[in-house]
Design an enzyme around this catalytic site. Structure first.
Site, PDB file in Angstrom:
ATOM      1  N   ASN A  90      74.300 -40.616 -49.409  1.00 45.35           N
ATOM      2  CA  ASN A  90      75.039 -40.533 -50.582  1.00 45.35           C
ATOM      3  C   ASN A  90      76.609 -41.255 -50.359  1.00 45.35           C
ATOM      4  O   ASN A  90      77.177 -41.203 -51.183  1.00 45.35           O
ATOM      5  CB  ASN A  90      75.002 -39.249 -51.134  1.00 45.35           C
ATOM      6  CG  ASN A  90      76.142 -38.950 -52.325  1.00 45.35           C
ATOM      7  OD1 ASN A  90      76.001 -39.257 -53.421  1.00 45.35           O
ATOM      8  ND2 ASN A  90      76.892 -37.829 -51.929  1.00 45.35           N
ATOM      9  N   TYR A 155      81.931 -53.565 -54.849  1.00 42.67           N
ATOM     10  CA  TYR A 155      81.060 -52.525 -55.099  1.00 42.67           C
ATOM     11  C   TYR A 155      79.651 -52.874 -55.442  1.00 42.67           C
ATOM     12  O   TYR A 155      78.588 -52.307 -55.117  1.00 42.67           O
ATOM     13  CB  TYR A 155      81.797 -51.636 -56.229  1.00 42.67           C
ATOM     14  CG  TYR A 155      81.226 -50.089 -56.394  1.00 42.67           C
ATOM     15  CD1 TYR A 155      81.564 -49.009 -55.715  1.00 42.67           C
ATOM     16  CD2 TYR A 155      80.186 -49.978 -57.358  1.00 42.67           C
ATOM     17  CE1 TYR A 155      80.802 -47.926 -55.663  1.00 42.67           C
ATOM     18  CE2 TYR A 155      79.636 -48.973 -57.666  1.00 42.67           C
ATOM     19  CZ  TYR A 155      79.851 -47.543 -56.918  1.00 42.67           C
ATOM     20  OH  TYR A 155      79.161 -46.430 -56.976  1.00 42.67           O
ATOM     21  N   LYS A 159      76.148 -52.174 -53.840  1.00 42.00           N
ATOM     22  CA  LYS A 159      74.946 -51.366 -54.441  1.00 42.00           C
ATOM     23  C   LYS A 159      73.707 -51.962 -54.874  1.00 42.00           C
ATOM     24  O   LYS A 159      72.554 -51.540 -54.679  1.00 42.00           O
ATOM     25  CB  LYS A 159      75.723 -50.686 -55.737  1.00 42.00           C
ATOM     26  CG  LYS A 159      76.727 -49.555 -55.550  1.00 42.00           C
ATOM     27  CD  LYS A 159      76.097 -48.536 -54.554  1.00 42.00           C
ATOM     28  CE  LYS A 159      77.356 -47.357 -54.471  1.00 42.00           C
ATOM     29  NZ  LYS A 159      76.701 -46.279 -53.536  1.00 42.00           N
ATOM     30  N   THR A 190      82.765 -36.717 -62.562  1.00 40.00           N
ATOM     31  CA  THR A 190      83.163 -36.089 -61.344  1.00 40.00           C
ATOM     32  C   THR A 190      84.793 -35.981 -61.127  1.00 40.00           C
ATOM     33  O   THR A 190      85.274 -36.649 -61.989  1.00 40.00           O
ATOM     34  CB  THR A 190      82.616 -36.805 -60.146  1.00 40.00           C
ATOM     35  OG1 THR A 190      83.106 -38.163 -59.922  1.00 40.00           O
ATOM     36  CG2 THR A 190      81.097 -36.780 -60.198  1.00 40.00           C
TER      37      THR A 190
END
Length: 250
Positions: A90, A155, A159, A190
């Site tokens: 993670n 990013y 991913k 979050t």
């Protein structure tokens, strides 16, 4: 309990989705290695969780940009618990920039943590799981692993790499009793989103057909399912946990 007596590693486990997964794994009966960057507060969090649940939670300082530390994480888990039954891969970082303004250093740093870091942990985990003949790895990808979005060149590239790495590792590992899957979260509520103004927050909410942001606990539930024997016939799958974000996009 779905993870009774299983030994689970969660990288990036000290906050957000990682911490929610650590706690849910313990609720489901697991012993958990919480891996994250070194901080006294993380050690205390692990100790507090151990006092609340029947399993054990141990903090192991780990920087996923280091192959040596990835290997040490697996060795520490085996030394303490005897096996590695599951891994939630993670740990990751964010980053936004127009592609033409990215420096090599910034672009490669995001790839190193979000893609190569996932590979380092997976590689070390597979070596142990192959020796055991069993195990489940869940990699944390993203909706941006299956679709593009402006300002996220590094990013999204990372991913997307995680999604295809997951498929490839699943094919290699299947005959050795090991499953490899991924979760692809949408925008999750979050602390990383706490700095957004109300307009931007509402913009993100409106992107999800369910009409809200996701919760860390909802991603954790998907991870625990994939780590458990309930998903024993699932491997090589990127599971969308995105409130319908990607359902109408291809």
């Amino acid at each position: 309990m779905r993870l009774q007596n299983k030994n689970i590693i969660v990288t990036g486990g000290a906050s957000g989705i990682g911490l929610a997964t650590v706690e849910l794994c313990m609720q489901e009966g697991a012993n958990v290695i919480m891996a994250d960057l070194p901080h006294d507060e993380h050690v205390q969090t692990a100790s507090d969780l151990s006092s609340r649940y029947t399993g054990r939670c141990i903090f192991v300082a780990t920087d996923v940009s280091s192959s040596a530390q990835a290997d040490q994480l697996i060795a520490a888990t085996v030394a303490d618990f005897g096996s590695v039954d599951g891994v939630f891969n993670n740990a990751g970082i964010g980053g936004m920039s127009p592609a033409d303004l990215y420096t090599d250093e910034d672009f490669l740093h995001i790839l190193d943590i979000n893609l190569t870091g996932v590979f380092r942990i997976a590689r070390a985990s597979l070596r142990q799981m192959y020796a055991q003949g069993s195990g489940s790895i869940v990699n944390c990808a993203s909706i941006l692993g299956v679709m593009g979005q402006s300002m996220t060149a590094a990013y999204s590239a990372a991913k997307g790499g995680v999604v295809n790495l997951t498929r490839t590792l699943a094919l290699e590992a299947a005959s050795k009793g090991v499953r490899v899957n991924a979760v692809c979260p949408g925008y999750i509520d979050t602390p990383l989103l706490s700095a957004l103004d109300d307009n931007m927050r509402q913009f993100l909410i409106d992107l999800h057909p369910l009409g809200r942001l996701g919760k860390s606990e909802e991603v954790a539930s998907a991870v625990v399912f994939l780590l458990s024997d309930e998903s024993s016939f699932i491997t090589g799958t990127p599971l969308m946990v995105d409130g319908g974000f990607t359902a109408g996009k291809s």
